[in-house]
Design a protein around this motif. Structure first.
Motif, PDB file in Angstrom:
ATOM      1  N   TYR A 183       0.844  -1.189   0.000  1.00  0.00           N
ATOM      2  CA  TYR A 183       0.000   0.000   0.000  1.00  0.00           C
ATOM      3  C   TYR A 183       0.881   1.241   0.000  1.00  0.00           C
ATOM      4  CZ  TYR A 183       0.891   0.294   5.064  1.00  0.00           C
ATOM      5  OH  TYR A 183       1.488   0.379   6.292  1.00  0.00           O
ATOM      6  N   VAL A 184       0.260   2.377  -0.272  1.00  0.00           N
ATOM      7  CA  VAL A 184       0.936   3.671  -0.197  1.00  0.00           C
ATOM      8  C   VAL A 184       0.327   4.436   0.969  1.00  0.00           C
ATOM      9  CG1 VAL A 184       1.273   5.898  -1.344  1.00  0.00           C
ATOM     10  CG2 VAL A 184       1.530   3.777  -2.639  1.00  0.00           C
ATOM     11  N   GLU A 185       1.192   4.954   1.826  1.00  0.00           N
ATOM     12  CA  GLU A 185       0.707   5.758   2.941  1.00  0.00           C
ATOM     13  C   GLU A 185       0.852   7.241   2.608  1.00  0.00           C
ATOM     14  OE1 GLU A 185       1.116   6.388   7.747  1.00  0.00           O
ATOM     15  OE2 GLU A 185       2.214   4.748   6.804  1.00  0.00           O
ATOM     16  N   ILE A 186      -0.160   7.993   2.968  1.00  0.00           N
ATOM     17  CA  ILE A 186      -0.183   9.436   2.740  1.00  0.00           C
ATOM     18  C   ILE A 186       0.293  10.137   4.001  1.00  0.00           C
ATOM     19  CG2 ILE A 186      -1.671  11.414   2.224  1.00  0.00           C
ATOM     20  CD1 ILE A 186      -3.567   9.142   0.965  1.00  0.00           C
ATOM     21  N   LYS A 187       1.218  11.076   3.826  1.00  0.00           N
ATOM     22  CA  LYS A 187       1.759  11.827   4.954  1.00  0.00           C
ATOM     23  C   LYS A 187       1.798  13.311   4.594  1.00  0.00           C
ATOM     24  CE  LYS A 187       3.261   9.920   8.145  1.00  0.00           C
ATOM     25  NZ  LYS A 187       2.574   9.417   9.351  1.00  0.00           N
ATOM     26  N   LEU A 232      -3.944   0.348  -3.179  1.00  0.00           N
ATOM     27  CA  LEU A 232      -4.458   0.663  -1.850  1.00  0.00           C
ATOM     28  C   LEU A 232      -3.710   1.855  -1.258  1.00  0.00           C
ATOM     29  CD1 LEU A 232      -6.332  -0.159   0.534  1.00  0.00           C
ATOM     30  CD2 LEU A 232      -4.459  -1.648   1.321  1.00  0.00           C
ATOM     31  N   MET A 233      -4.475   2.822  -0.766  1.00  0.00           N
ATOM     32  CA  MET A 233      -3.928   4.001  -0.092  1.00  0.00           C
ATOM     33  C   MET A 233      -4.381   3.953   1.362  1.00  0.00           C
ATOM     34  SD  MET A 233      -2.590   5.559  -2.761  1.00  0.00           S
ATOM     35  CE  MET A 233      -2.209   7.199  -2.204  1.00  0.00           C
ATOM     36  N   ARG A 234      -3.502   4.350   2.275  1.00  0.00           N
ATOM     37  CA  ARG A 234      -3.850   4.415   3.701  1.00  0.00           C
ATOM     38  C   ARG A 234      -3.322   5.712   4.288  1.00  0.00           C
ATOM     39  NH1 ARG A 234      -2.544  -1.795   5.488  1.00  0.00           N
ATOM     40  NH2 ARG A 234      -4.539  -2.630   4.776  1.00  0.00           N
ATOM     41  N   LEU A 275     -12.495  15.911   3.655  1.00  0.00           N
ATOM     42  CA  LEU A 275     -11.892  15.773   2.328  1.00  0.00           C
ATOM     43  C   LEU A 275     -11.644  14.302   2.007  1.00  0.00           C
ATOM     44  CD1 LEU A 275     -10.443  16.778  -0.256  1.00  0.00           C
ATOM     45  CD2 LEU A 275      -8.359  16.910   1.128  1.00  0.00           C
ATOM     46  N   TYR A 276     -11.022  13.585   2.916  1.00  0.00           N
ATOM     47  CA  TYR A 276     -10.716  12.174   2.665  1.00  0.00           C
ATOM     48  C   TYR A 276     -11.996  11.374   2.423  1.00  0.00           C
ATOM     49  CZ  TYR A 276      -6.150  13.468   4.631  1.00  0.00           C
ATOM     50  OH  TYR A 276      -4.949  14.063   4.892  1.00  0.00           O
ATOM     51  N   GLU A 277     -13.011  11.603   3.240  1.00  0.00           N
ATOM     52  CA  GLU A 277     -14.263  10.867   3.057  1.00  0.00           C
ATOM     53  C   GLU A 277     -14.916  11.195   1.718  1.00  0.00           C
ATOM     54  OE1 GLU A 277     -16.258  11.885   6.726  1.00  0.00           O
ATOM     55  OE2 GLU A 277     -15.467  10.091   7.715  1.00  0.00           O
ATOM     56  N   THR A 312      -7.364   8.912  13.627  1.00  0.00           N
ATOM     57  CA  THR A 312      -8.364   8.368  12.724  1.00  0.00           C
ATOM     58  C   THR A 312      -7.599   7.695  11.595  1.00  0.00           C
ATOM     59  OG1 THR A 312      -9.958  10.088  13.253  1.00  0.00           O
ATOM     60  CG2 THR A 312     -10.256   8.952  11.151  1.00  0.00           C
ATOM     61  N   PHE A 313      -7.922   6.440  11.312  1.00  0.00           N
ATOM     62  CA  PHE A 313      -7.245   5.673  10.276  1.00  0.00           C
ATOM     63  C   PHE A 313      -8.227   5.464   9.114  1.00  0.00           C
ATOM     64  CE2 PHE A 313      -5.474   4.558  14.366  1.00  0.00           C
ATOM     65  CZ  PHE A 313      -4.119   4.742  14.151  1.00  0.00           C
ATOM     66  N   MET A 314      -7.712   5.624   7.896  1.00  0.00           N
ATOM     67  CA  MET A 314      -8.569   5.510   6.718  1.00  0.00           C
ATOM     68  C   MET A 314      -7.815   4.815   5.593  1.00  0.00           C
ATOM     69  SD  MET A 314     -10.173   9.366   6.769  1.00  0.00           S
ATOM     70  CE  MET A 314     -11.865   9.048   6.329  1.00  0.00           C
ATOM     71  N   GLU A 315      -8.587   4.278   4.638  1.00  0.00           N
ATOM     72  CA  GLU A 315      -7.984   3.684   3.451  1.00  0.00           C
ATOM     73  C   GLU A 315      -8.930   3.797   2.270  1.00  0.00           C
ATOM     74  OE1 GLU A 315      -7.040  -0.386   4.369  1.00  0.00           O
ATOM     75  OE2 GLU A 315      -9.054  -1.088   3.851  1.00  0.00           O
ATOM     76  N   LYS A 316      -8.342   3.639   1.090  1.00  0.00           N
ATOM     77  CA  LYS A 316      -9.114   3.684  -0.159  1.00  0.00           C
ATOM     78  C   LYS A 316      -8.491   2.724  -1.149  1.00  0.00           C
ATOM     79  CE  LYS A 316     -10.288   6.832  -3.954  1.00  0.00           C
ATOM     80  NZ  LYS A 316     -10.173   8.230  -4.441  1.00  0.00           N
ATOM     81  N   ARG A 317      -9.337   1.930  -1.786  1.00  0.00           N
ATOM     82  CA  ARG A 317      -8.887   1.089  -2.898  1.00  0.00           C
ATOM     83  C   ARG A 317      -8.943   1.918  -4.173  1.00  0.00           C
ATOM     84  NH1 ARG A 317      -6.734  -3.529  -1.644  1.00  0.00           N
ATOM     85  NH2 ARG A 317      -7.504  -4.371   0.288  1.00  0.00           N
TER      86      ARG A 317
END
Length: 149
Positions: free
Chosen positions: A70-74, A106-108, A121-123, A143-148
């Motif tokens: 996955y790729v994590e956003i920072k 996958l992004m997290r 924004l993320y939602e 808060t932890f989130m992810e997107k396929r």
């Protein structure tokens, strides 16, 4: 608006990261924040993006971290003058596009529970809440989130 990979240790990169730190400190202590340092943003597998206007003024940043599956956003940050312009969405879209082009699906991310604009924004971009991942502690401020993709 131009969004391109940049150097987190450049004067512009450091100023954006400092702006991000100041914004985080309005809500959280250093112990409650899991943001990457400027030096961590230079590690292999990390891409640090800087958004600039037509006059070359830096207005925002975000980083992607290749975590393998996955790729994590920072470090998503938009300067106060650019907030509300869609720049945050544009930074995220560029990051997702590049991650997908590199074969990621996958992004997290981890963000703060009090960062309402960021969570919204993320939602709106399709991210869904999930439990902690990697080595993040399960703390009430995260808060932890992810997107396929």
């Amino acid at each position: 608006m131009i969004i391109a990979p940049g150097d987190p240790l450049s004067p512009e990169g450091l100023a954006l990261i400092e702006g991000s730190e100041q914004a985080l400190r309005e809500f959280y202590t250093a112990e409650e924040s899991f943001a990457y340092s400027p030096e961590e943003l230079t590690a292999p597998g990390v891409i640090f993006y800087i958004a600039r206007d037509a006059e070359d003024t830096p207005l925002g940043c975000v980083a992607s971290v290749d975590m393998g599956d996955y790729v994590e956003i920072k470090r998503l940050f938009v300067t106060p003058p650019a907030q509300g312009t869609g720049l945050g969405r544009a930074l995220m879209a560029r990051l997702e596009k590049d991650a997908q082009a590199d074969g990621h699906t996958l992004m997290r991310l981890e963000t703060g529970d009090l960062l309402v604009a960021a969570c919204t924004l993320y939602e709106r971009m399709g991210y869904r809440r999930r439990g902690p991942f990697a080595d993040y502690p399960d703390v009430p401020t995260s808060t932890f989130m992810e997107k396929r993709l």
